[in-house]
Design a protein around this motif. Structure first.
Motif, PDB file in Angstrom:
ATOM      1  N   THR A 172      10.885 -10.577  -4.181  1.00  0.00           N
ATOM      2  CA  THR A 172      10.927  -9.010  -4.502  1.00  0.00           C
ATOM      3  C   THR A 172      11.498  -8.261  -3.745  1.00  0.00           C
ATOM      4  O   THR A 172      11.638  -8.414  -2.607  1.00  0.00           O
ATOM      5  CB  THR A 172       9.384  -8.562  -4.790  1.00  0.00           C
ATOM      6  OG1 THR A 172       8.410  -9.543  -5.503  1.00  0.00           O
ATOM      7  CG2 THR A 172       9.387  -7.115  -5.538  1.00  0.00           C
ATOM      8  N   THR A 173      12.386  -7.320  -4.402  1.00  0.00           N
ATOM      9  CA  THR A 173      13.127  -6.341  -3.822  1.00  0.00           C
ATOM     10  C   THR A 173      12.489  -4.998  -3.943  1.00  0.00           C
ATOM     11  O   THR A 173      12.569  -4.598  -5.082  1.00  0.00           O
ATOM     12  CB  THR A 173      14.724  -6.218  -4.143  1.00  0.00           C
ATOM     13  OG1 THR A 173      15.188  -7.465  -3.464  1.00  0.00           O
ATOM     14  CG2 THR A 173      15.368  -5.375  -3.309  1.00  0.00           C
ATOM     15  N   PHE A 174      12.128  -4.282  -2.873  1.00  0.00           N
ATOM     16  CA  PHE A 174      11.372  -3.099  -3.184  1.00  0.00           C
ATOM     17  C   PHE A 174      12.503  -1.780  -2.665  1.00  0.00           C
ATOM     18  O   PHE A 174      12.885  -1.772  -1.697  1.00  0.00           O
ATOM     19  CB  PHE A 174      10.178  -2.722  -2.221  1.00  0.00           C
ATOM     20  CG  PHE A 174       9.226  -3.920  -2.155  1.00  0.00           C
ATOM     21  CD1 PHE A 174       8.081  -3.814  -3.178  1.00  0.00           C
ATOM     22  CD2 PHE A 174       9.172  -4.861  -1.567  1.00  0.00           C
ATOM     23  CE1 PHE A 174       6.997  -4.753  -3.343  1.00  0.00           C
ATOM     24  CE2 PHE A 174       8.208  -5.994  -1.691  1.00  0.00           C
ATOM     25  CZ  PHE A 174       7.188  -5.661  -2.647  1.00  0.00           C
ATOM     26  N   ASN A 175      12.855  -1.077  -3.865  1.00  0.00           N
ATOM     27  CA  ASN A 175      13.627  -0.055  -3.591  1.00  0.00           C
ATOM     28  C   ASN A 175      13.039   1.402  -3.273  1.00  0.00           C
ATOM     29  O   ASN A 175      12.381   1.787  -4.326  1.00  0.00           O
ATOM     30  CB  ASN A 175      14.730   0.087  -4.847  1.00  0.00           C
ATOM     31  CG  ASN A 175      15.316  -1.068  -5.417  1.00  0.00           C
ATOM     32  OD1 ASN A 175      16.408  -1.358  -4.834  1.00  0.00           O
ATOM     33  ND2 ASN A 175      15.039  -1.961  -6.446  1.00  0.00           N
ATOM     34  N   LEU A 176      13.369   1.842  -2.185  1.00  0.00           N
ATOM     35  CA  LEU A 176      12.380   2.995  -1.630  1.00  0.00           C
ATOM     36  C   LEU A 176      13.265   4.335  -1.787  1.00  0.00           C
ATOM     37  O   LEU A 176      12.780   5.299  -1.660  1.00  0.00           O
ATOM     38  CB  LEU A 176      12.238   2.738  -0.448  1.00  0.00           C
ATOM     39  CG  LEU A 176      10.917   2.060  -0.015  1.00  0.00           C
ATOM     40  CD1 LEU A 176       9.886   2.328  -0.631  1.00  0.00           C
ATOM     41  CD2 LEU A 176      10.958   0.709  -0.287  1.00  0.00           C
TER      42      LEU A 176
ATOM     43  N   ASN B  64       4.865   3.862   3.432  1.00  0.00           N
ATOM     44  CA  ASN B  64       5.023   3.509   1.941  1.00  0.00           C
ATOM     45  C   ASN B  64       3.981   2.233   1.819  1.00  0.00           C
ATOM     46  O   ASN B  64       4.330   0.970   2.649  1.00  0.00           O
ATOM     47  CB  ASN B  64       6.425   2.917   1.741  1.00  0.00           C
ATOM     48  CG  ASN B  64       7.550   4.403   1.829  1.00  0.00           C
ATOM     49  OD1 ASN B  64       7.209   5.465   1.192  1.00  0.00           O
ATOM     50  ND2 ASN B  64       8.271   4.051   2.591  1.00  0.00           N
ATOM     51  N   TYR B  65       3.246   2.223   0.925  1.00  0.00           N
ATOM     52  CA  TYR B  65       2.251   0.950   0.311  1.00  0.00           C
ATOM     53  C   TYR B  65       3.167   0.518  -0.677  1.00  0.00           C
ATOM     54  O   TYR B  65       2.866   0.901  -1.724  1.00  0.00           O
ATOM     55  CB  TYR B  65       0.755   1.640   0.285  1.00  0.00           C
ATOM     56  CG  TYR B  65       0.069   1.951   1.317  1.00  0.00           C
ATOM     57  CD1 TYR B  65      -1.118   1.005   1.705  1.00  0.00           C
ATOM     58  CD2 TYR B  65       0.168   2.821   2.099  1.00  0.00           C
ATOM     59  CE1 TYR B  65      -1.936   1.283   2.623  1.00  0.00           C
ATOM     60  CE2 TYR B  65      -0.596   3.257   3.327  1.00  0.00           C
ATOM     61  CZ  TYR B  65      -1.780   2.348   3.449  1.00  0.00           C
ATOM     62  OH  TYR B  65      -2.592   2.766   4.386  1.00  0.00           O
ATOM     63  N   LEU B  66       3.609  -0.835  -0.565  1.00  0.00           N
ATOM     64  CA  LEU B  66       4.351  -1.395  -1.639  1.00  0.00           C
ATOM     65  C   LEU B  66       3.597  -2.181  -2.579  1.00  0.00           C
ATOM     66  O   LEU B  66       2.582  -2.824  -2.528  1.00  0.00           O
ATOM     67  CB  LEU B  66       5.496  -2.194  -0.810  1.00  0.00           C
ATOM     68  CG  LEU B  66       6.101  -1.821   0.437  1.00  0.00           C
ATOM     69  CD1 LEU B  66       6.869  -2.989   1.142  1.00  0.00           C
ATOM     70  CD2 LEU B  66       7.086  -0.491  -0.059  1.00  0.00           C
ATOM     71  N   ASP B  67       4.184  -1.928  -3.646  1.00  0.00           N
ATOM     72  CA  ASP B  67       3.503  -2.569  -4.937  1.00  0.00           C
ATOM     73  C   ASP B  67       4.245  -3.931  -5.347  1.00  0.00           C
ATOM     74  O   ASP B  67       5.263  -3.522  -5.912  1.00  0.00           O
ATOM     75  CB  ASP B  67       3.271  -1.613  -6.097  1.00  0.00           C
ATOM     76  CG  ASP B  67       2.440  -2.010  -7.495  1.00  0.00           C
ATOM     77  OD1 ASP B  67       2.055  -3.383  -7.106  1.00  0.00           O
ATOM     78  OD2 ASP B  67       2.264  -1.256  -8.097  1.00  0.00           O
TER      79      ASP B  67
ATOM     80  N   SER C 265       5.599  -0.251   4.776  1.00  0.00           N
ATOM     81  CA  SER C 265       6.956   0.153   5.333  1.00  0.00           C
ATOM     82  C   SER C 265       7.121   1.617   5.896  1.00  0.00           C
ATOM     83  O   SER C 265       6.357   2.377   5.301  1.00  0.00           O
ATOM     84  CB  SER C 265       8.036  -0.273   4.254  1.00  0.00           C
ATOM     85  OG  SER C 265       8.298   0.689   3.442  1.00  0.00           O
ATOM     86  N   ILE C 266       8.054   1.897   6.619  1.00  0.00           N
ATOM     87  CA  ILE C 266       8.285   3.188   7.320  1.00  0.00           C
ATOM     88  C   ILE C 266       9.587   3.770   6.955  1.00  0.00           C
ATOM     89  O   ILE C 266      10.644   2.986   7.342  1.00  0.00           O
ATOM     90  CB  ILE C 266       7.925   3.243   8.918  1.00  0.00           C
ATOM     91  CG1 ILE C 266       6.254   2.702   9.052  1.00  0.00           C
ATOM     92  CG2 ILE C 266       8.136   4.647   9.295  1.00  0.00           C
ATOM     93  CD1 ILE C 266       5.339   3.558   8.812  1.00  0.00           C
TER      94      ILE C 266
ATOM     95  N   ARG D 228       8.198   1.704  -7.309  1.00  0.00           N
ATOM     96  CA  ARG D 228       7.296   2.927  -7.014  1.00  0.00           C
ATOM     97  C   ARG D 228       6.112   2.468  -6.053  1.00  0.00           C
ATOM     98  O   ARG D 228       5.427   1.581  -6.556  1.00  0.00           O
ATOM     99  CB  ARG D 228       6.746   3.389  -8.294  1.00  0.00           C
ATOM    100  CG  ARG D 228       5.957   4.545  -8.099  1.00  0.00           C
ATOM    101  CD  ARG D 228       5.452   4.867  -9.650  1.00  0.00           C
ATOM    102  NE  ARG D 228       4.489   6.076  -9.482  1.00  0.00           N
ATOM    103  CZ  ARG D 228       5.053   7.268  -9.645  1.00  0.00           C
ATOM    104  NH1 ARG D 228       6.445   7.512  -9.593  1.00  0.00           N
ATOM    105  NH2 ARG D 228       4.322   8.530  -9.278  1.00  0.00           N
ATOM    106  N   PRO D 229       6.085   2.999  -4.812  1.00  0.00           N
ATOM    107  CA  PRO D 229       4.915   2.544  -4.104  1.00  0.00           C
ATOM    108  C   PRO D 229       3.628   2.836  -4.565  1.00  0.00           C
ATOM    109  O   PRO D 229       3.479   3.574  -5.477  1.00  0.00           O
ATOM    110  CB  PRO D 229       5.363   3.343  -2.794  1.00  0.00           C
ATOM    111  CG  PRO D 229       6.515   3.781  -2.797  1.00  0.00           C
ATOM    112  CD  PRO D 229       6.899   3.810  -4.365  1.00  0.00           C
ATOM    113  N   LEU D 230       2.564   2.026  -4.205  1.00  0.00           N
ATOM    114  CA  LEU D 230       1.170   2.375  -4.760  1.00  0.00           C
ATOM    115  C   LEU D 230       1.018   3.598  -4.197  1.00  0.00           C
ATOM    116  O   LEU D 230       0.157   4.438  -4.704  1.00  0.00           O
ATOM    117  CB  LEU D 230       0.333   1.432  -4.268  1.00  0.00           C
ATOM    118  CG  LEU D 230       0.197  -0.267  -4.475  1.00  0.00           C
ATOM    119  CD1 LEU D 230      -0.521  -1.227  -3.868  1.00  0.00           C
ATOM    120  CD2 LEU D 230      -0.390  -0.367  -6.214  1.00  0.00           C
TER     121      LEU D 230
END
Length: 628
Positions: A270-274, A302-305, A294-295, A311-313
């Protein structure tokens, strides 16, 4: 009067572009911790509104890590000092203190038995040491690098292994204890920012500014391969964190993404785009139980989903810079704290739950100096960007149309009935009505410092550096000088009318507070003495019979208007708010701050009690704001 800590509204991590942020995890999985200024912030991972703070460092704290036992935390600062302190007691008693390095400490690692500790960073003679935590005796030699060491980790199963990551583009591998250098890892082409062993000790990885992650055997240090082929990320990688089962890890990068890796397959799951802004660069990460955190460079947590990587949780917001002003507003039966910081950021906090957020849109571009609320439900703020802003508290969105440009830098703002606002600027006093300037006083003959409008809207009081309070009558859209002044003993630092308008309280640099009776022609009711250094802030109790003052001596006094001798003194303990600080709503100051000189009290807030809460100083709860 008994008192206890009720809430700590924590600051965000203090971030620096291009510099990794280490996040520590509680071995029991309940908390995580990071640093800001001279503080270590401990937050509950399930509910980050629950927070604790450690404030005993004299220099900027750079890293903090739990011991595997969970009973102690080791924290290192920019001077090279390491403090090991207790986590089980509220006082966080100091166990040991060492100075292992002559420069900034960058990372800390413990052995799984919590007996040995490795410390790395910058220094003159050496960049890393490893020693017994209870005696300071060396248990190895961490040599082999020519530049500062960014990261260290120790295999959590015997036989112990230790790995380092350095600015000299190399890593290194040690066996022990005592730890002895075995060989150098030369696979990266740029700075190596992070090294981490898997929880089961079978592997460890290094991550670098070249965007690559290399995987090594945990026992022998041999290269196994890399993640993601030629490059794991398009930008530099600042941090990695393993999953509890050692099969996956997450990596945080300057390309504004966090990636979740299947280590066995060497591919990104998974790639989380912030985001897309510079402030969305990811400089730190932590995998704690089921939480992936992540910071961002902005300091946002950020609480990652995994199910929705775009979109962070949850995003935890707050301040990263020092707080300059606060106010409180009650809406639909709930009290909210509003805070403005040195960088122009404004945050709001639910005084009961600690839930927080910030206004959307573009706000102030410089320090927020003062803030108040008006009857129309606006947050009125003045800033060093030479503007006043009126922000609708229901929309929580900055409006480009509700900005008033001032001729000179504003220092103070006050509001009253009928849409009136009073701004005190450098050398100028401005009256506003319905968010528009209607009258200006220039050539005052004194330097105005702070101004307040009577709750009835009839009088404007301006305190000056000349040690006088100048009274002006509000006549329509003008201010008329009646020639009446009130004498203080020194330059005015703060003042406020009581909520019912019966009294005017004035603070001055000579450490005196005076209360004047408005209906009796501003005759002196009482004078109040107690501060040992300049008092800087004042707030009235909701019952109008008490007021609180705070000063540079870090003392808070709660005064009774009718009896100067009936006072509550809160020495050497305060509640903290915000950026190099943290905010607390309490019955009185409750976080112990040692005999340091780097504290500065910023403001006091009267907060309305809920139905089931004890009444304090006349039905209000006192919140104190400091900078560390």
């Amino acid at each position: 009067m008994p008192y206890e800590l009720k809430h700590v509204f924590a600051s965000l991590p203090q971030m620096e572009r291009g510099v990794a942020k280490v996040i520590g995890g509680d071995p029991k999985g309940n908390n995580f911790l990071y640093t800001n200024g001279k503080c270590v912030i401990i937050r509950n991972i399930d509910n980050p509104a629950i927070a604790d703070i450690y404030t005993e460092h004299a220099h900027q704290v750079t890293v903090a890590k739990y011991a595997p036992s969970g009973f102690y935390i080791a924290s290192g600062d920019a001077s090279g000092k390491l403090r090991i302190w207790d986590t089980t007691q509220k006082e966080h008693l100091l166990k040991y203190e060492y100075t292992p390095l002559s420069g900034k400490i960058k990372d800390i690692a413990w052995t799984e038995d919590s007996k040995r500790i490795a410390v790395v960073g910058d220094g003159r003679e050496k960049f890393g040491v490893v020693f017994l935590w209870d005696s300071g005796s060396s248990v190895g030699d961490l040599s082999g690098h020519s530049k500062l060491i960014n990261s260290v980790d120790i295999k959590q199963k015997r036989p112990y292994r230790l790995a380092l990551a350095s600015d000299d583009t190399c890593g290194s591998f040690f066996e022990g204890p005592p730890f002895k250098f075995k060989f150098t890892l030369r696979d990266h082409s740029q700075f190596v920012n992070c090294v981490r062993f898997s929880p089961d000790g079978s592997r460890f990885v290094t991550a670098g500014a070249d965007g690559q992650i290399f995987v090594y055997d945990g026992s022998k240090g041999e290269l196994i391969g890399s993640l993601g082929g030629e490059k794991a990320h398009k930008g530099g990688i600042y941090a990695v964190s393993w999953s509890p089962d050692s099969s996956q890890l997450i990596s945080a990068s300057g390309d504004k993404t966090v990636k979740l890796w299947d280590v066995g397959a060497a591919t990104a799951v998974t790639t989380f785009n912030l985001g897309s802004e510079v402030t969305d660069q990811q400089l730190g990460c932590l995998w704690q139980k089921d939480h992936l955190i992540s910071i961002s460079l902005s300091g946002y947590i950020n609480y990652l989903d995994k199910n929705n990587p775009d979109r962070p949780l949850r995003t935890v917001k707050g301040h990263t810079k020092s707080i300059q002003c606060v106010t409180v507003h009650k809406s639909e039966g709930r009290s909210y704290i509003y805070s403005g910081s040195h960088d122009g950021h404004i945050n709001y906090w639910d005084a009961e739950t600690g839930q927080n957020g910030c206004f959307s849109g573009k706000g102030h571009g410089n320090q927020v100096s003062k803030m108040v609320t008006d009857q129309a439900g606006h947050l009125v703020t003045c800033s060093m960007d030479d503007t006043l802003r009126f922000t609708d508290l229901t929309k929580k969105e900055y409006s480009a149309s509700d900005v008033v440009k001032m001729d000179f830098q504003p220092k103070s703002v006050s509001t009253s009935v009928g849409g009136l606002s009073l701004a005190v600027c450098i050398g100028q006093v401005v009256l506003l009505k319905d968010k528009k300037k209607v009258f200006t006083l220039d050539n005052l003959g004194y330097e105005p410092e702070v101004g307040v409008v009577h709750p009835g809207g009839t009088t404007a009081a301006v305190g000056g550096a000349d040690g006088k309070v100048h009274l002006y009558s509000v006549q329509g859209n003008t201010l008329k000088d009646e020639g009446k002044t009130l004498e203080a003993t020194g330059p005015i630092t703060d003042m406020a009318y009581s909520n019912d308008g019966a009294y005017l309280a004035v603070l001055d640099e000579k450490k005196v507070a005076k209360v004047f009776i408005v209906a009796d022609g501003y005759s002196v009711k009482n004078e109040f003495y107690g501060h040992h250094a300049k008092p800087v802030t004042l707030a009235w109790s909701p019952d109008n019979e008490h007021f609180a003052t705070g000063g540079m001596d870090m003392m808070v006094y709660i005064w009774t208007v009718s009896d100067p001798d009936q006072r509550i003194k809160l020495p050497g303990q305060v509640c903290v708010f915000g950026a190099e600080a943290t905010v607390s709503q309490t019955f009185s100051p409750a976080v112990r701050l040692g005999p340091r000189r780097h504290y500065r009290l910023i403001g006091l807030l009267p907060l309305i009690c809920g139905k089931n809460e004890p009444a304090v100083w006349g039905g209000g709860v006192l919140a104190c704001v400091i900078n560390l």
